[in-house]
Design a protein around this motif. Structure first.
Motif, PDB file in Angstrom:
ATOM      1  N   GLU A  59      -0.385  24.636  -8.762  1.00 59.57           N
ATOM      2  CA  GLU A  59      -0.001  24.144  -7.441  1.00 59.57           C
ATOM      3  C   GLU A  59       0.734  25.223  -6.682  1.00 59.57           C
ATOM      4  OE1 GLU A  59       2.270  20.599  -7.455  1.00 59.57           O
ATOM      5  OE2 GLU A  59       0.638  19.322  -8.162  1.00 59.57           O
ATOM      6  N   GLU A  60       0.547  25.256  -5.379  1.00 61.86           N
ATOM      7  CA  GLU A  60       1.323  26.099  -4.491  1.00 61.86           C
ATOM      8  C   GLU A  60       1.714  25.270  -3.294  1.00 61.86           C
ATOM      9  OE1 GLU A  60      -0.399  29.807  -3.409  1.00 61.86           O
ATOM     10  OE2 GLU A  60      -0.245  30.650  -5.444  1.00 61.86           O
ATOM     11  N   ASN A  61       3.006  25.201  -3.036  1.00 62.15           N
ATOM     12  CA  ASN A  61       3.518  24.358  -1.953  1.00 62.15           C
ATOM     13  C   ASN A  61       3.040  22.913  -2.101  1.00 62.15           C
ATOM     14  OD1 ASN A  61       4.754  26.633  -0.684  1.00 62.15           O
ATOM     15  ND2 ASN A  61       2.765  27.173   0.227  1.00 62.15           N
ATOM     16  N   LYS A  62       3.038  22.469  -3.379  1.00 58.09           N
ATOM     17  CA  LYS A  62       2.644  21.100  -3.750  1.00 58.09           C
ATOM     18  C   LYS A  62       1.171  20.808  -3.475  1.00 58.09           C
ATOM     19  CE  LYS A  62       7.288  19.190  -3.158  1.00 58.09           C
ATOM     20  NZ  LYS A  62       8.110  18.122  -2.522  1.00 58.09           N
ATOM     21  N   ILE A  63       0.384  21.849  -3.288  1.00 57.81           N
ATOM     22  CA  ILE A  63      -1.058  21.678  -3.075  1.00 57.81           C
ATOM     23  C   ILE A  63      -1.794  22.162  -4.321  1.00 57.81           C
ATOM     24  CG2 ILE A  63      -3.047  22.352  -1.681  1.00 57.81           C
ATOM     25  CD1 ILE A  63      -1.141  22.735   0.665  1.00 57.81           C
ATOM     26  N   PRO A  64      -2.616  21.328  -4.964  1.00 57.16           N
ATOM     27  CA  PRO A  64      -3.364  21.755  -6.152  1.00 57.16           C
ATOM     28  C   PRO A  64      -4.382  22.837  -5.799  1.00 57.16           C
ATOM     29  CG  PRO A  64      -3.302  19.359  -5.987  1.00 57.16           C
ATOM     30  CD  PRO A  64      -2.816  19.896  -4.672  1.00 57.16           C
ATOM     31  N   ILE A  65      -4.393  23.906  -6.558  1.00 60.49           N
ATOM     32  CA  ILE A  65      -5.346  24.988  -6.328  1.00 60.49           C
ATOM     33  C   ILE A  65      -5.946  25.441  -7.659  1.00 60.49           C
ATOM     34  CG2 ILE A  65      -4.134  25.804  -4.267  1.00 60.49           C
ATOM     35  CD1 ILE A  65      -3.138  28.175  -6.004  1.00 60.49           C
ATOM     36  N   THR A  66      -7.067  26.122  -7.550  1.00 55.84           N
ATOM     37  CA  THR A  66      -7.694  26.789  -8.686  1.00 55.84           C
ATOM     38  C   THR A  66      -7.780  28.270  -8.366  1.00 55.84           C
ATOM     39  OG1 THR A  66      -8.982  24.831  -9.277  1.00 55.84           O
ATOM     40  CG2 THR A  66      -9.753  26.937 -10.139  1.00 55.84           C
ATOM     41  N   ILE A  67      -7.442  29.094  -9.346  1.00 56.05           N
ATOM     42  CA  ILE A  67      -7.447  30.541  -9.146  1.00 56.05           C
ATOM     43  C   ILE A  67      -8.620  31.140  -9.911  1.00 56.05           C
ATOM     44  CG2 ILE A  67      -6.137  32.680  -9.398  1.00 56.05           C
ATOM     45  CD1 ILE A  67      -3.593  31.034  -9.279  1.00 56.05           C
ATOM     46  N   PHE A  68      -9.392  31.988  -9.223  1.00 55.68           N
ATOM     47  CA  PHE A  68     -10.562  32.638  -9.799  1.00 55.68           C
ATOM     48  C   PHE A  68     -10.371  34.154  -9.808  1.00 55.68           C
ATOM     49  CE2 PHE A  68     -12.055  28.756  -7.769  1.00 55.68           C
ATOM     50  CZ  PHE A  68     -12.924  28.211  -8.693  1.00 55.68           C
ATOM     51  N   LYS A  69     -11.000  34.813 -10.770  1.00 51.10           N
ATOM     52  CA  LYS A  69     -11.083  36.279 -10.785  1.00 51.10           C
ATOM     53  C   LYS A  69     -12.550  36.658 -10.656  1.00 51.10           C
ATOM     54  CE  LYS A  69      -9.880  40.407 -13.520  1.00 51.10           C
ATOM     55  NZ  LYS A  69      -9.022  41.022 -12.489  1.00 51.10           N
ATOM     56  N   ILE A  70     -12.857  37.461  -9.651  1.00 46.14           N
ATOM     57  CA  ILE A  70     -14.242  37.832  -9.375  1.00 46.14           C
ATOM     58  C   ILE A  70     -14.816  38.645 -10.536  1.00 46.14           C
ATOM     59  CG2 ILE A  70     -15.765  39.115  -7.822  1.00 46.14           C
ATOM     60  CD1 ILE A  70     -13.794  38.476  -5.575  1.00 46.14           C
ATOM     61  N   ARG A  71     -16.020  38.286 -10.974  1.00 41.63           N
ATOM     62  CA  ARG A  71     -16.656  38.952 -12.110  1.00 41.63           C
ATOM     63  C   ARG A  71     -17.998  39.590 -11.759  1.00 41.63           C
ATOM     64  NH1 ARG A  71     -12.856  39.929 -15.854  1.00 41.63           N
ATOM     65  NH2 ARG A  71     -11.883  38.036 -16.679  1.00 41.63           N
ATOM     66  N   SER A  72     -18.347  39.642 -10.493  1.00 33.48           N
ATOM     67  CA  SER A  72     -19.629  40.246 -10.101  1.00 33.48           C
ATOM     68  C   SER A  72     -19.501  40.827  -8.704  1.00 33.48           C
ATOM     69  CB  SER A  72     -20.749  39.202 -10.126  1.00 33.48           C
ATOM     70  OG  SER A  72     -20.624  38.315  -9.018  1.00 33.48           O
ATOM     71  N   LYS A  73     -20.520  41.537  -8.284  1.00 29.90           N
ATOM     72  CA  LYS A  73     -20.580  42.008  -6.908  1.00 29.90           C
ATOM     73  C   LYS A  73     -20.823  40.818  -5.982  1.00 29.90           C
ATOM     74  CE  LYS A  73     -22.259  46.595  -8.165  1.00 29.90           C
ATOM     75  NZ  LYS A  73     -23.367  47.570  -8.068  1.00 29.90           N
ATOM     76  N   ILE A  74     -20.402  40.965  -4.748  1.00 33.30           N
ATOM     77  CA  ILE A  74     -20.581  39.902  -3.749  1.00 33.30           C
ATOM     78  C   ILE A  74     -21.832  40.215  -2.930  1.00 33.30           C
ATOM     79  CG2 ILE A  74     -19.550  38.720  -1.780  1.00 33.30           C
ATOM     80  CD1 ILE A  74     -16.816  39.585  -2.878  1.00 33.30           C
ATOM     81  N   ARG A  75     -22.709  39.238  -2.842  1.00 39.92           N
ATOM     82  CA  ARG A  75     -23.965  39.420  -2.115  1.00 39.92           C
ATOM     83  C   ARG A  75     -23.986  38.513  -0.894  1.00 39.92           C
ATOM     84  NH1 ARG A  75     -27.739  37.203  -4.798  1.00 39.92           N
ATOM     85  NH2 ARG A  75     -29.505  38.450  -4.086  1.00 39.92           N
ATOM     86  N   ARG A  76     -24.327  39.095   0.253  1.00 37.24           N
ATOM     87  CA  ARG A  76     -24.453  38.302   1.467  1.00 37.24           C
ATOM     88  C   ARG A  76     -25.921  37.976   1.698  1.00 37.24           C
ATOM     89  NH1 ARG A  76     -22.240  40.661   7.003  1.00 37.24           N
ATOM     90  NH2 ARG A  76     -23.796  42.247   6.540  1.00 37.24           N
ATOM     91  N   ILE A  77     -26.187  36.707   1.905  1.00 37.43           N
ATOM     92  CA  ILE A  77     -27.540  36.261   2.203  1.00 37.43           C
ATOM     93  C   ILE A  77     -27.524  35.645   3.591  1.00 37.43           C
ATOM     94  CG2 ILE A  77     -29.455  34.758   1.508  1.00 37.43           C
ATOM     95  CD1 ILE A  77     -28.211  34.793  -1.324  1.00 37.43           C
ATOM     96  N   GLN A  78     -28.274  36.225   4.486  1.00 35.90           N
ATOM     97  CA  GLN A  78     -28.347  35.689   5.841  1.00 35.90           C
ATOM     98  C   GLN A  78     -29.266  34.479   5.834  1.00 35.90           C
ATOM     99  OE1 GLN A  78     -29.396  38.799   8.572  1.00 35.90           O
ATOM    100  NE2 GLN A  78     -27.428  39.826   8.368  1.00 35.90           N
ATOM    101  N   ARG A  79     -28.758  33.338   6.255  1.00 41.40           N
ATOM    102  CA  ARG A  79     -29.520  32.095   6.174  1.00 41.40           C
ATOM    103  C   ARG A  79     -30.880  32.195   6.872  1.00 41.40           C
ATOM    104  NH1 ARG A  79     -24.843  27.692   7.757  1.00 41.40           N
ATOM    105  NH2 ARG A  79     -23.560  27.923   5.894  1.00 41.40           N
ATOM    106  N   ARG A  80     -30.877  32.814   8.038  1.00 37.53           N
ATOM    107  CA  ARG A  80     -32.117  32.874   8.806  1.00 37.53           C
ATOM    108  C   ARG A  80     -33.167  33.745   8.127  1.00 37.53           C
ATOM    109  NH1 ARG A  80     -32.213  37.754  11.376  1.00 37.53           N
ATOM    110  NH2 ARG A  80     -30.223  38.856  11.549  1.00 37.53           N
ATOM    111  N   ARG A  81     -32.774  34.491   7.098  1.00 42.01           N
ATOM    112  CA  ARG A  81     -33.725  35.394   6.463  1.00 42.01           C
ATOM    113  C   ARG A  81     -34.267  34.853   5.138  1.00 42.01           C
ATOM    114  NH1 ARG A  81     -31.265  41.224   6.173  1.00 42.01           N
ATOM    115  NH2 ARG A  81     -33.406  41.722   5.649  1.00 42.01           N
TER     116      ARG A  81
END
Length: 222
Positions: free
Chosen positions: A88-110
């Motif tokens: 929790e942070e500021n009484k808000i439940p959260i989940t923390i992730f650690k990135i394990r791969s490259k980030i890929r952008r996919i353009q929806r229109r394509r």
């Protein structure tokens, strides 16, 4: 050959963007697809609102790898991350992730979609009955299918079908995202979105669709 995705930096992942979390099922966790929102980004650490289901927060299993999809107005950002903490942070439940791969952008229109007939079988999650289906078209993100099965919107189904020798899918998790009423036919038409597809397989489907389009237009495919 044009690609439909590109690698981008973490700077594109902004707080406030909607997040979809996909996690495979295990004996201890049922898995599934969860909605959330990006709360903060620090280096390769992402904080997101804790996933919820029917008003109840769902702590994700620490150590599991999730497929994260972040969306903005024009693109989808896809990458894999490990769950490292539910807190929790500021009484808000959260989940923390650690990135394990490259980030890929996919353009929806394509997302190239093309008519293609493939036959297979499907099962609706939580049932044992098998139904035949036939695709009307295919893309890297999903397909349109015809089947006699009566399926609710949002339902998860597993698909078994083959596009070519390299693309033979068994129990491919997908979600019903569209339904087309057709009173003149015994078959029902659905739009399905593929879930939990590795980036390498998504790229193979993209290449398959592109080569098929070239072939239909009389172009070279090598």
């Amino acid at each position: 050959m044009p690609f439909f995705s590109e690698e981008i930096g973490i700077d594109k992942i902004k707080p406030g963007l909607p997040l979809k979390i996909e996690i495979s099922s295990t004996p201890e966790f049922s898995g599934g697809e969860f909605k959330s929102t990006i709360a903060d980004v620090e280096g390769d650490i992402i904080k997101a609102g804790m996933a919820s289901l029917k008003g109840r927060f769902i702590p994700l299993p620490v150590g599991m790898i999730a497929r994260l999809l972040v969306t903005d107005q024009s693109s989808i950002y896809v990458f894999y991350a490990a769950v490292i903490e539910n807190t929790e942070e500021n009484k808000i439940p959260i989940t923390i992730f650690k990135i394990r791969s490259k980030i890929r952008r996919i353009q929806r229109r394509r997302f190239l979609r093309i008519e293609f007939v493939a036959r297979g079988t499907l099962k609706v999650a939580g049932t044992e009955e098998t139904f035949d289906f036939m695709t009307k078209d295919i893309s890297a993100g999903g397909a349109r299918i015809l089947t006699s099965a009566q399926i609710e919107l949002g339902q998860i189904v597993s698909l078994n079908f083959k596009l070519d020798e390299e693309l033979n899918f068994e129990n491919l998790q997908s979600q019903i995202v569209r339904r087309v009423e057709n009173e003149s036919s015994e078959l029902r038409e659905y739009g399905v979105m593929f879930l939990n597809i590795p980036a390498s397989v998504e790229d193979k489907i993209t290449r398959f669709v592109f080569k098929l389009e070239l072939k239909l237009k009389g172009g070279k495919t090598d």
